[in-house]
Design an enzyme around this catalytic site. Structure first.
Site, mmCIF file in Angstrom:
data_model
loop_
_atom_site.group_PDB
_atom_site.id
_atom_site.type_symbol
_atom_site.label_atom_id
_atom_site.label_comp_id
_atom_site.label_asym_id
_atom_site.label_seq_id
_atom_site.Cartn_x
_atom_site.Cartn_y
_atom_site.Cartn_z
ATOM 1 N N ASP A 1 -2.164 -6.042 -5.598
ATOM 2 C CA ASP A 1 -2.833 -7.398 -5.894
ATOM 3 C C ASP A 1 -2.025 -8.214 -4.712
ATOM 4 O O ASP A 1 -1.212 -8.332 -4.346
ATOM 5 C CB ASP A 1 -2.864 -7.972 -7.220
ATOM 6 C CG ASP A 1 -3.760 -7.424 -8.263
ATOM 7 O OD1 ASP A 1 -4.508 -6.652 -7.901
ATOM 8 O OD2 ASP A 1 -3.537 -7.393 -9.346
ATOM 9 N N LYS A 2 -2.593 -9.330 -4.757
ATOM 10 C CA LYS A 2 -1.970 -10.033 -3.355
ATOM 11 C C LYS A 2 -1.386 -10.532 -4.349
ATOM 12 O O LYS A 2 0.311 -10.349 -3.572
ATOM 13 C CB LYS A 2 -3.280 -11.315 -3.261
ATOM 14 C CG LYS A 2 -2.196 -12.459 -1.653
ATOM 15 C CD LYS A 2 -3.684 -13.134 -1.779
ATOM 16 C CE LYS A 2 -2.626 -14.302 -1.548
ATOM 17 N NZ LYS A 2 -3.909 -15.352 -0.426
#
Ligand code: URA
Length: 237
Positions: free
Chosen positions: A106-107
């Site tokens: 994920d970011k």
């Protein structure tokens, strides 16, 4: 073309420190394009020269395998119109190698991300059938318990009813909001959703290992190095 000192190329390859690399070079164990090279300060292009150390080829001109310590705030993608991707933070010579991330973080997840241009390797690491272990360090809003660990071992059911494979939860006894989770599959937001299903939302998440390949502690966020052939094998051991 990017020319780098021979001792730097070898240490970037992850098989030796810079000073060990110099010793390997002076002892005649390093061969570049068929010739023994004993000077560490000579520069070579890793994209065009074949370098071997003690008989093992260090760089394959065909496929590249990069270990990146992914920083927060960067997408695990090859391109994005608006946001910075992991490829944007690599130097141009690597950008040109047509690398892509092996799986996604994920970011806001940091840590071990492999980049390669070898599609078969990517498939082998990410295929659910191979059940390669991925280990994450987490901090959560509330303390984890032995009961949580048991549920992880049984296989967590996510809030949407999805059943997960058995996973391992190691709780830090000194700080039960901190620990490690190992999963053997890669569902969307899996670790965050597993902890959320126990009512213990994630504050931070960092991947620290894939199989037996451990994130190099010498790499700061955003730093990278080549993965050696031996380390590739460790992923599948
Ligand atoms: N699990 C998550 O929730 N996020 C990641 O980035 C990786 C695993």
């Amino acid at each position: 073309m990017s020319l780098l000192r021979l001792d730097k190329i070898i240490s970037d390859g992850g098989i030796a420190t810079r000073s060990e690399a110099r010793k390997l070079i002076t002892s005649g164990k390093v061969i570049v394009d068929g010739n023994i090279v004993t000077r560490s300060d000579l520069k070579f292009d890793t994209e065009t020269s074949e370098i071997s150390v003690d008989g093992d080829i260090l760089n394959s001109t065909k496929y590249r395998y990069i270990m990146l310590n992914k920083p927060d705030g960067v997408l695990s993608a090859t391109e994005d119109r608006e946001q910075k991707t992991v490829l944007d933070i690599l130097p141009p010579e690597l950008y040109r190698m047509k690398l892509f991330p092996v799986g996604r973080l994920d970011k806001d997840t940091t840590g071990l991300l492999i980049l390669t241009n070898d599609g078969d390797f990517c498939h082998a690491v990410t295929s659910p059938k191979r059940r390669i272990k991925k280990r994450y360090e987490f901090t959560s809003e509330s303390a984890l318990t032995a009961e949580d660990a048991e549920e992880f071992l049984m296989g967590i059911t996510l809030r949407d009813g999805t059943k997960c494979l058995p996973a391992e939860l190691e709780i830090d006894l000194a700080d039960p909001c901190h620990g490690y989770i190992s999963v053997f599959e890669g569902k969307y937001h899996q670790v965050k959703r597993m902890l959320a299903s126990r009512g213990k939302p994630v504050i931070s998440l960092k991947r620290v290992a894939i199989g037996n390949l451990v994130l190099d502690k010498a790499l700061g966020f955003g730093e990278y190095r080549e993965i050696s052939e031996n380390e590739i094998k460790q992923i599948f051991n």
